[in-house]
Design an enzyme around this catalytic site. Structure first.
Site: not given
Ligand SMILES: [Zn+2]
Length: 301
Positions: A149, A158, A165, A208
């Site tokens: 994950y 990131h 996100d 995602e």
């Molecule tokens: Zn992300």
């Protein structure tokens, strides 16, 4: 005037050995991609202005590829970030999950502009759940979530400061209007859905629906049009050498230059441009007709 410039641009390109042109037109997107063969084009004659590209440009810019095989460049300058909880006026009308969310102000500004456009369509329940993470934060997350994950520190977008996100206060992103709107429209604002459901074998990351990456225009539009994720798009540019894309009436030329030999490069340049490395061996130079209002809006700030 614009038509004239476009015609001139195409004539110029034809003159310089574009021996294979494959126009692909989409009515709604107004995107035309013209592809030139890798070896089929030559540099235009030096017209005066030159752009000097240093070898370390490979590791800077909005198109950097960061995935399990390519880490954030060593020694990369850390992005300047703001804490959204401490400066809520920068994210007005947008929810923020907790007091740890940080983003570079430029990225936040671009995201807020996109949210304004969504709002005009009646979609208004956005929630930023994660932004920039320094390597320390990424290490914590990796420890907590595990390799399925989270990416190890340095291997997450990131850590680059070009991703965020996004959630919805109405439910899961895959079902929420916010998720559906972004999936359909993010490209118009320079963002891409980075890990789509049908590309997991290429990205190496599960679907995602919340993770958006800034690449800028015209790249987001071309990727959308060609159905490509960043890995595919960078391969495509390297192979094509040069493509031309017309996005909403603005003619862009996107050229890949290999920096494999790590020597500075000097190329002739005309008009406005952006420059980005790919975090591998190349740099991508994007030029456009600076006269049009769309180009001004899409240009770098
Ligand atoms: Zn992300």
């Amino acid at each position: 005037m614009k038509k004239l410039l476009l015609a001139a641009a195409i004539a110029l390109l034809l003159g310089y050995g574009w021996n294979e042109l494959k126009p692909a037109v989409s009515g709604e997107n107004k995107i035309v991609v013209l592809e030139g063969e890798a070896a089929g084009w030559e540099e235009p004659e030096p017209a005066g202005k030159k752009l000097n590209i240093a070898p370390d440009e490979v590791y800077k810019g909005d198109l950097l590829l960061v995935n399990s095989r390519h880490s954030v460049p060593k020694g990369a300058k850390l992005p300047r970030v703001v804490n959204l909880f401490e400066q809520p006026e920068l994210a007005e009308g947008i929810g923020v999950l907790d007091n740890g969310v940080e983003l570079p102000p430029e990225l936040l500004h671009r995201f807020a502009e996109m949210v304004d456009a969504a709002r005009a369509d009646g979609v208004d329940h956005f929630l930023i759940t994660s932004g920039y993470r320094n390597e320390e934060k990424q290490a914590e997350l990796y420890e907590k979530m595990g390799a399925d994950y989270a990416n190890p520190p340095g291997y997450s977008e990131h850590n680059l400061g070009l991703s965020l996100d996004v959630g919805s206060s109405l439910g899961m992103m895959k079902d929420a209007p916010e998720g559906k709107w972004l999936e359909k429209n993010a490209w118009r604002h320079g963002f891409v859905l980075r890990y789509p459901e049908d590309k997991t074998d290429i990205t190496g990351v599960q679907h995602e629906p919340w993770h958006f990456r800034y690449v800028g225009l015209p790249h987001s539009a071309i990727m959308q049009k060609q159905g490509m994720v960043l890995e595919e798009y960078l391969d495509y540019l390297q192979e094509a050498g040069r493509i031309q894309a017309e996005v909403n009436g603005t003619a862009y030329t996107v050229t890949y230059y290999s920096m494999k030999d790590k020597k500075p490069l000097s190329i002739p340049i005309e008009g406005s441009y952006t420059l980005s490395g790919d975090n591998m061996d190349g740099v991508i130079v994007t030029t456009w007709d600076a006269g049009s209002p769309v180009a001004k809006e899409a240009g770098p700030s």
